[in-house]
Enzyme design. Structure first.
Site, PDB file in Angstrom:
ATOM      1  N   HIS A 125       0.811  -1.231   0.000  1.00  0.00           N
ATOM      2  CA  HIS A 125       0.000   0.000   0.000  1.00  0.00           C
ATOM      3  C   HIS A 125       0.843   1.279   0.000  1.00  0.00           C
ATOM      4  CE1 HIS A 125      -3.624  -2.277   0.479  1.00  0.00           C
ATOM      5  NE2 HIS A 125      -3.279  -2.765   1.652  1.00  0.00           N
ATOM      6  N   ASP A 162      -2.923 -10.813  -2.411  1.00  0.00           N
ATOM      7  CA  ASP A 162      -3.412 -10.246  -1.143  1.00  0.00           C
ATOM      8  C   ASP A 162      -4.841  -9.762  -1.383  1.00  0.00           C
ATOM      9  OD1 ASP A 162      -2.097  -8.848   1.606  1.00  0.00           O
ATOM     10  OD2 ASP A 162      -3.861  -7.818   0.796  1.00  0.00           O
ATOM     11  N   HIS A 164      -6.368  -7.259  -0.445  1.00  0.00           N
ATOM     12  CA  HIS A 164      -6.469  -5.810  -0.681  1.00  0.00           C
ATOM     13  C   HIS A 164      -5.693  -5.445  -1.947  1.00  0.00           C
ATOM     14  CE1 HIS A 164      -6.748  -6.438   3.754  1.00  0.00           C
ATOM     15  NE2 HIS A 164      -7.803  -5.635   3.600  1.00  0.00           N
ATOM     16  N   ASP A 249      -4.735 -12.923   3.318  1.00  0.00           N
ATOM     17  CA  ASP A 249      -5.959 -12.414   3.928  1.00  0.00           C
ATOM     18  C   ASP A 249      -7.198 -12.652   3.061  1.00  0.00           C
ATOM     19  OD1 ASP A 249      -4.800 -10.607   2.187  1.00  0.00           O
ATOM     20  OD2 ASP A 249      -4.692  -8.963   3.640  1.00  0.00           O
TER      21      ASP A 249
HETATM   22 ZN   LIG Z   1      -4.123  -7.291   2.689  1.00  0.00          ZN
END
Ligand SMILES: [Zn+2]
Length: 342
Positions: A125, A162, A164, A249
């Site tokens: 991120h 992932d 996200h 995740d």
């Molecule tokens: Zn994540």
């Protein structure tokens, strides 16, 4: 058997995010416990990564931003609402980015070698000028940029399963043709980026692939996307190096998201990709991103490492048909990514 290393550093445990924070040192302790149970800590090479240098970070971060992070050395505080630092965090983050550089040097040096960077803080991120979502420096982006600048690679592929979207990684290479970013992520979900129609621009046109999926999907979709999007992209783009932004995740039992990938699903997905890369002689390296159920990562991460080490993955079994959203995304991206538009 391939020569598999683990890149670990004691400072990764000293990055203290405070009570109740999901991105905690116990994550790495859980993975270590799982590795120990399988006897892998004795069998695999242990690499102690050096710190990334400022010149390494400058390939994907602004100088002012790097200085602002370095100013947090030996201090505690919050860089944004959920990105917390303790006195050792800056040093840890430099070793985390350094693990990618060191790991890439290692896998490019020996085609039989691969590795897992068991790092904290995670990175995908982190933006050019901003910490975000538990991430200080964008470890995988620093690594990919290093592979291009120092090893002269012209085609690096980053696969980011992932749950996200890796906004920072996408933005680092959106206009570059030498690093191809592929993400599967839950949408809507933090950070809210990663639309299907974002396929790169300029030199990077056709070299960014996002598959946003609604909550509740799992193995059939991830394996459909792997088989019908990722493997054809590998055949066509012919990456010289593949980096996995390995988040866990998207697992059924992860507390921060609502996807339903199982242990078996992760192993089958990685098995399809790793066997393709091995058959083609393409080096690869994994780096840990998210994954917040301690029970899950204690089992899944060591199981993946063991599968790579022993070259033993679950047999591809029968699957439910993938949800329409995944099939439509693959169809859309198949016409717009890779080398087709170039
Ligand atoms: Zn994540």
């Amino acid at each position: 058997m391939p020569d598999v290393f683990l890149s670990r550093h004691p400072l990764f445990l000293e990055h203290d995010t405070g009570p109740g924070h999901p991105e905690c040192a116990d994550r790495l302790r859980a993975i270590d416990a799982g590795l120990r149970e399988r006897g892998l800590l004795d069998e695999l090479e242990d690499r102690r990564p050096p710190q990334a240098m400022k010149a390494d970070l400058l390939r994907v971060h602004d100088a002012d931003y790097i200085d602002s992070v370095l100013a947090w050395r030996n201090r505690s505080g919050a860089l944004d609402a959920d990105t917390v630092v303790s006195p050792a965090s800056v040093e840890a983050s430099l070793h985390a980015a350094g693990a990618l550089i060191d790991g890439i040097d290692a896998v490019l040096d020996n085609p039989r070698r691969t590795g897992f960077c068991l790092v904290r803080p995670p990175g995908h991120h982190a933006e050019r000028d901003r910490a975000m979502g538990f991430c200080l420096f964008n470890n995988v982006a620093v690594g990919a940029a290093h592979a291009v600048a120092k090893h002269g690679l012209r085609r690096v592929l980053i696969f980011d399963p992932d749950v996200h979207h890796g906004n920072g990684t996408q933005n680092a290479f959106y206009r570059r043709g030498d690093v191809f970013y592929v993400s599967i992520h839950q949408s809507p979900l933090f950070p809210g980026t990663g639309r299907l129609d974002e396929t790169g621009a300029g030199e990077g046109a056709g070299r960014n692939a996002n598959v946003p999926l609604p909550a509740g999907l799992g193995d059939p979709e991830y394996l459909h996307i792997t088989e019908n999007l990722l493997l054809p992209l590998i055949a066509e783009y012919r990456p010289e190096l593949v980096l996995f932004s390995a988040g866990f995740d998207a697992h059924l039992r992860d507390p921060l998201a609502q996807m339903e990938v199982t242990d078996d699903g992760f192993l089958r997905m990685y098995g399809m990709i790793v066997s393709t890369l091995s058959a083609r002689g393409i080096p690869f390296l994994c780096t840990l991103e998210g994954g917040y159920s301690l029970d899950v990562i204690r089992e899944t991460v060591p199981a993946l490492i063991e599968s790579v080490f022993r070259e033993r993955f679950p047999e591809p079994g029968r699957l439910e048909p993938a949800h329409e959203s995944a099939r439509a995304a693959v169809t859309f991206l198949s016409g717009r990514t890779g080398n087709r538009e170039r």
